[in-house]
Design a protein around this motif. Structure first.
Motif: not given
Lengths: 356, 356
Positions: A144-156
Motif C-alpha cells: 500500500c503506497h500511502n497509509n491514510t490512517i498512520f501517515g506513512t509512505r513508501f518513498t522507494e
C-alpha cells in the motif's frame, strides 16, 4: 462560507470542478438531460468515459502495455480481486504497513499461500519496513503506497522480480510515479480523483488472464477489460466528475506541478510541527506521508478540544482515525495552500492558549 | 430544452430532484461543502445515509425482520453475491426470462448444483413461464421481476417453499410489492431510484449468515449488515440522490400513487399499440412490463428511421436493445405522462407519413 475539509476521504474537490458540475447539472452539453440520467450507451456518456481514461493515461504516463479500468466497489473490492485475478502458482507476499494493507492481506489468505513479508505493526505502523525477504516464486507482491490512517509512505518502491500490486488510493495523482514499476495499481477515487463510487485499476496487459474459476464476473479484470469498463452500468456521474478533475489537473500543469504544490504544503506543516514542542508527529521522518499528517498535542483532552475548536474556525474533520488517535490533517491535491496556512495559524494560537 | 429520455437505465430523474441537488451542490445544509466531498463518517452524511434507508423501509413497507443494504457494484454484483451468501445445501433453482436472469444463472453455476427450472428463450423471452417444477430441497429460487430488454414481467410471484431471490432492478418502487413474498430483493439504482452506482439489497435477517468461505468480503451481506452498509466508503452522492428521490416519491403519495400513475402511462401506450396495425408489441399480453415497452414498425428500415426522427423531436434513446431489435420505450417513474402522450402523438404522425 466554504470550509477547509481535512477529511481522509471522501475529501475536498477543486471549487472549479464543483462549479462546472453544478452549472451543467441539469443540461450537459446541450443533451437536454443531466449526466446522472444518461444512458451509458449514449454518445454523450461515451465521450466522457473515453476522455476520463485518456486523461488518466496522459497524466500518469501509462504505456500501451497497460489497461486502464474504471470499476465500482472501492479499493476494498480489489483486496479480493487481486488474488482472484493473479494467483497462478498460488503464492503471494504482502507487506503490511497499516489498516488497509492488513485488510488486503487478510482478504487474500483464503485463496492461496499468502505470506506476510514484513509488518510495522510492532511500532503502531509509524515506519515503512525496509529489510524485506520476498520470495522469488510468487505471483505478486502487494504493498500500500500511502497509509491514510498512520501517515506513512513508501518513498522507494521495493525491489522484486514478481509484479508489484500497489494500492494507491490515497496517493494517486499526488506525485509523479513510474507506472512501469508496477504490475497493477489500484485506487479508490474518493481522495484525489473524484467523489466516492469509482475504483481505478491500471493493470499490465500480460497479467490480464482468466484468473481463478471462482472469481465473480464483475471482479474479473479480463471481462472488464474486454468490455472497456462497460460490462455493466458504470458509476457514470462519478466518472464524469473524475474527468472534470483530471482536466483541472492537466490545466494546472499536470502531476509534476501537483507534486510541487503538495510538497510545499506538506513541507510547511511538517516544519511547523518539528519546530514545536507542543505538537508531535510520531512517524519516522523519512517515511512521512505527503497526504496525511497525523499529530498529537501533549494529551488526549487537548486533542479533543483542538478538533472541536478547529471545526468552529472552519477547519473540519481533523479528528484522527480511532486506530491512531489524536489529529490527522489530510491535505490532498484539492486542499489549497491557504488551508494549510490557516491550520498552522490556528495551531499556533491554540498552543498559545493551551500551553501547559 | 429538456428531452424525454426513454433510456432503459440510467434514465430520467424527477426535475425537482435534480434542481434540489443542483441548488445544494456547493454547500449542503450549511456544511460549507458539497455532498461529493463529505466524509462518510461525518454527521451530515450519516443523516443522509439513515434517512435513505428509513425511507426505503417506509415506502416499501419493509419489516424489521429484513435488513436494507446500500452497496456498490450494480445488480450484476448480486449475481454472484446471491449464491456466495445463500448456498448451504449447495442447490438453487433459476427461472430465466431474459438476458439478466440468464447472466445471474450462468454466474451461479460455478458455485453449486444450479438448475434451470424454466426459460422462455424458445420464444425470444416474450412470455413468463408458468409451469414450474421447482425442487423442494433448494437454498433459494432466483427470478428477475421485470425484464428490461424484452418487456415482460412477473404479475404473479411463483409459489415456492424456499426463499425467493428477486432481481427488481427495473421495477423497484414502480408498483406495490409484498416484501414478505421474498427472501432477498436486489436492485441496481439507475432506473427508478437514483443515478448509477448504488445497489439496493433487502434481505431477510435469517438469511444473513457467513456464506461460502470464498465469498469476497465486500460481497458478504453479513459484513455489510453489521457495518450498516459502511464497511467501506459508500457511493455517498448516489445515496444522497436516492434520498432526494425517495422524498419526492413520499411527497407525491408513495408507491401506491406511483403505481397508479405508471399503470395509466403504460395503459395509454399499450392501448395505442394494440389499436394500431402499424406498430406491434410481441409480448404475451398478460406478461407485459409496465416499465419497458418494446415495439416494432413493419420493417427494420422504418424502425431506424423512427428512432432517428423521434430523437430530433426530443424523444431520445428509443432504440431497442440489440438482442431484441426495434424500439423500446422505457417509461420509469420519472417519465412524465406528457412524455408518453408526446410519444404517442409522434407515433401517430410517423405512421401517417410512412404508411406502406
Amino acid at each position: 462560507m466554504r470550509v477547509y475539509n481535512f477529511a481522509a476521504g471522501p475529501s475536498m474537490l477543486p471549487l472549479e470542478v464543483l462549479e462546472s458540475a453544478q452549472r451543467d447539472f441539469l443540461n450537459y452539453n446541450n443533451s437536454g438531460m443531466s449526466v446522472t440520467e444518461m444512458s451509458h450507451r449514449s454518445s454523450y456518456y461515451d465521450d466522457i468515459h473515453k476522455e476520463c481514461i485518456s486523461l488518466i493515461r496522459e497524466l500518469l504516463n501509462v504505456g500501451d502495455n497497460y489497461d486502464v479500468l474504471l470499476l465500482q466497489g472501492g479499493a476494498s473490492s480489489q483486496f479480493e480481486a487481486t488474488p482472484l485475478n493473479l494467483l497462478k502458482k498460488g503464492r503471494a507476499d504482502y507487506i503490511v504497513t497499516g489498516n488497509f494493507s492488513n485488510k488486503a492481506y487478510t482478504a487474500a489468505i483464503k485463496y492461496g499461500d499468502i505470506r506476510l513479508v514484513a509488518s510495522s505493526k510492532d511500532a503502531n505502523y509509524t515506519y515503512i519496513p525496509k529489510d524485506l525477504d520476498i520470495r522469488s516464486d510468487i505471483d505478486y507482491l502487494h504493498i500500500c503506497h500511502n497509509n491514510t490512517i498512520f501517515g506513512t509512505r513508501f518513498t522507494e518502491i521495493p525491489k522484486c522480480s514478481a509484479p508489484i500490486v500497489c494500492d494507491m488510493s490515497s496517493s494517486i495523482l499526488s506525485q509523479e510515479i513510474n507506472v512501469n514499476d508496477f504490475g497493477v495499481i489500484y485506487a479508490g477515487a474518493q481522495k484525489n480523483l473524484a467523489p466516492a463510487g469509482m475504483t481505478l485499476v491500471i493493470v499490465r496487459r500480460d497479467l490480464i488472464t482468466d484468473g481463478l474459476a471462482i472469481c465473480p464476473t464483475i471482479m474479473k479484470w479480463k471481462t472488464q477489460s474486454e468490455a472497456e469498463s462497460l460490462y455493466n452500468t458504470p458509476p457514470a456521474f462519478t466518472i464524469y466528475m473524475a474527468m472534470l478533475n483530471l482536466r483541472h489537473i492537466k490545466k494546472n500543469g499536470g502531476v509534476k506541478a501537483v507534486q510541487v504544490y503538495n510538497e510545499e504544503k506538506a513541507g510547511l506543516l511538517y516544519a511547523f510541527i518539528d519546530n514545536s514542542t507542543f505538537y508531535t508527529n510520531k512517524v519516522v521522518k523519512e517515511d512521512r506521508s505527503m497526504m496525511n499528517v497525523p499529530f498529537v498535542t501533549p494529551n488526549g483532552e487537548l486533542d479533543k478540544k483542538f478538533v472541536s475548536e478547529a471545526a468552529t474556525a472552519g477547519l473540519v474533520s481533523l479528528k484522527g482515525h480511532r486506530l491512531a488517535g489524536g489529529m490527522r490533517a489530510s491535505i490532498y491535491n484539492a486542499m489549497p495552500r491557504e488551508g494549510v496556512v490557516k491550520l498552522i495559524n490556528f495551531m499556533t494560537e491554540f498552543e498559545k492558549n493551551n500551553k501547559l
